[in-house]
Motif scaffolding. Structure first.
Motif, PDB file in Angstrom:
ATOM      1  N   VAL A   3       0.844  -1.193   0.000  1.00  0.00           N
ATOM      2  CA  VAL A   3       0.000   0.000   0.000  1.00  0.00           C
ATOM      3  C   VAL A   3       0.875   1.236   0.000  1.00  0.00           C
ATOM      4  O   VAL A   3       1.826   1.338   0.787  1.00  0.00           O
ATOM      5  N   GLY A   4       0.570   2.172  -0.883  1.00  0.00           N
ATOM      6  CA  GLY A   4       1.241   3.460  -0.887  1.00  0.00           C
ATOM      7  C   GLY A   4       0.286   4.535  -0.395  1.00  0.00           C
ATOM      8  O   GLY A   4      -0.895   4.519  -0.744  1.00  0.00           O
ATOM      9  N   ILE A   5       0.796   5.446   0.414  1.00  0.00           N
ATOM     10  CA  ILE A   5      -0.037   6.522   0.953  1.00  0.00           C
ATOM     11  C   ILE A   5       0.666   7.853   0.716  1.00  0.00           C
ATOM     12  O   ILE A   5       1.806   8.052   1.133  1.00  0.00           O
ATOM     13  N   ILE A   6      -0.030   8.747   0.044  1.00  0.00           N
ATOM     14  CA  ILE A   6       0.470  10.101  -0.199  1.00  0.00           C
ATOM     15  C   ILE A   6      -0.237  11.050   0.752  1.00  0.00           C
ATOM     16  O   ILE A   6      -1.460  11.171   0.731  1.00  0.00           O
ATOM     17  N   GLY A   7       0.536  11.702   1.612  1.00  0.00           N
ATOM     18  CA  GLY A   7      -0.023  12.580   2.636  1.00  0.00           C
ATOM     19  C   GLY A   7      -0.113  11.858   3.961  1.00  0.00           C
ATOM     20  O   GLY A   7      -0.974  10.993   4.144  1.00  0.00           O
ATOM     21  N   GLY A  24       2.068  -8.857   7.206  1.00  0.00           N
ATOM     22  CA  GLY A  24       2.193  -9.203   5.798  1.00  0.00           C
ATOM     23  C   GLY A  24       1.991  -8.027   4.869  1.00  0.00           C
ATOM     24  O   GLY A  24       2.404  -8.063   3.707  1.00  0.00           O
ATOM     25  N   ASN A  25       1.348  -6.957   5.360  1.00  0.00           N
ATOM     26  CA  ASN A  25       1.187  -5.760   4.540  1.00  0.00           C
ATOM     27  C   ASN A  25       2.471  -4.937   4.548  1.00  0.00           C
ATOM     28  O   ASN A  25       3.150  -4.835   5.572  1.00  0.00           O
ATOM     29  N   THR A  26       2.781  -4.346   3.419  1.00  0.00           N
ATOM     30  CA  THR A  26       3.896  -3.405   3.323  1.00  0.00           C
ATOM     31  C   THR A  26       3.314  -2.037   3.017  1.00  0.00           C
ATOM     32  O   THR A  26       2.558  -1.875   2.052  1.00  0.00           O
ATOM     33  N   VAL A  27       3.640  -1.048   3.846  1.00  0.00           N
ATOM     34  CA  VAL A  27       3.103   0.298   3.699  1.00  0.00           C
ATOM     35  C   VAL A  27       4.238   1.263   3.381  1.00  0.00           C
ATOM     36  O   VAL A  27       5.226   1.349   4.115  1.00  0.00           O
ATOM     37  N   LEU A  28       4.089   1.989   2.283  1.00  0.00           N
ATOM     38  CA  LEU A  28       5.064   2.990   1.858  1.00  0.00           C
ATOM     39  C   LEU A  28       4.401   4.354   1.903  1.00  0.00           C
ATOM     40  O   LEU A  28       3.233   4.499   1.523  1.00  0.00           O
ATOM     41  N   GLY A  29       5.133   5.370   2.370  1.00  0.00           N
ATOM     42  CA  GLY A  29       4.511   6.681   2.543  1.00  0.00           C
ATOM     43  C   GLY A  29       5.303   7.814   1.938  1.00  0.00           C
ATOM     44  O   GLY A  29       6.533   7.747   1.799  1.00  0.00           O
ATOM     45  N   ASP A  59      -0.360  -2.438  -4.776  1.00  0.00           N
ATOM     46  CA  ASP A  59      -1.707  -2.975  -5.012  1.00  0.00           C
ATOM     47  C   ASP A  59      -2.743  -1.883  -4.808  1.00  0.00           C
ATOM     48  O   ASP A  59      -3.783  -1.879  -5.464  1.00  0.00           O
ATOM     49  N   LEU A  60      -2.434  -0.959  -3.892  1.00  0.00           N
ATOM     50  CA  LEU A  60      -3.364   0.113  -3.549  1.00  0.00           C
ATOM     51  C   LEU A  60      -2.583   1.393  -3.299  1.00  0.00           C
ATOM     52  O   LEU A  60      -1.577   1.385  -2.592  1.00  0.00           O
TER      53      LEU A  60
END
Length: 278
Positions: A3-7, A24-29, A59-60
């Protein structure tokens, strides 16, 4: 999933923390302030920075920024996204965002949904974010087509780790019309109400009613000003409606008209009962 999150403010930071709850989730910001990205990584809210080179892994992609910034980001990022990536924005108005990004999604082949997570606090910034902010909260989705059941089902699955209690489907126009009443008007009224000179002397004379009505007066001025102006026609309709109602209350009080005042109060009580139940 990745998951990528902008902001990485209150909303984006809370989304990041929510996804990190599930192993198991990978979060990039990404954030305009690189220090916030570093702090979010130290706080284990993200696993690393979101860079152009890693966009293809997503993926998102969630955009938790102002409406105008969503369109600006997507105009630049659209050619870089993988076709399997689903993009959902989290801005407070939908018409401008959807008008700007739906054509980009069609042109470059990625999936885009307008979105609005219906939760928050009167504080802003990453330091106030929390993993459970959206637990049980509604999420509004604006799809490009209402008959694409597969797309909507996939969106629900991708958003499941956030913990939303209900997902509502609507149009951008209907979203902005309703949000002018349920959210934006409440912020205008609260912010205007606290400007009474009596406010400075309320201590010891106020309880739940005062706290409920003034909570969102403590807002982010730049953010809410942009949202108000983005949605000006719908907000002006609600303001004009309220002003007409207030004039009726004022007239009844000024004229010492007990019967008229009782009727106005009964109408409001009855409508509240009808729309929200007993």
């Amino acid at each position: 999933m990745t998951v990528g999150i902008i902001g990485l403010g209150l909303i984006g930071g809370s989304l990041a923390k929510a996804f990190c709850r599930e192993e198991g989730n990978t979060v990039l910001g990404w954030d305009t302030d690189s220090a916030i990205v570093e702090f979010a990584q130290i706080a284990q809210a993200i696993h690393g920075p979101l860079t152009d080179e890693r966009l293809g892994e997503l993926d998102l992609l969630l955009l938790a920024t102002y409406p105008e910034a969503v369109v600006e980001h997507m105009t630049r990022l659209a050619p870089l996204l993988s076709k399997h990536t689903m993009v959902i924005d989290c801005a407070g108005t939908k018409e401008k965002v959807c008008a700007g990004v739906f054509p980009l999604a069609e042109r470059y082949g990625f999936r885009f949904l307008g979105g609005h997570p219906m939760a928050g606090t009167h504080f802003s910034g990453f330091k106030y974010s929390r993993a459970d902010l959206f637990d049980g909260a509604p999420m509004v989705i604006v799809p490009p087509r209402f008959d694409d059941i597969r797309l909507l089902d996939e969106a629900k699955k991708l958003l499941a780790p956030v913990g939303f209690g209900r997902i509502s489907i609507t149009t951008a126009q209907e979203h902005d019309k309703r949000i002018a009443f349920t959210s934006q008007m409440a912020h205008v009224i609260s912010n205007a109400y606290i400007k009474s000179p009596t406010a400075r002397n309320h201590d010891g004379f106020s309880a739940g009613s005062y706290k409920d009505l003034t909570r969102v007066a403590w807002l982010n001025p730049a953010m809410w000003a942009e949202l108000f102006l983005e949605n000006r026609e719908n907000l002006l309709f609600e303001l004009d409606t309220l002003i007409r109602s207030l004039e009726q209350y004022r007239e009844a009080i000024q004229e010492d008209d007990f019967a008229a005042l009782c009727q106005l109060l009964e109408e409001g009580r009855r409508i509240k009962e009808e729309v929200d139940g007993t």
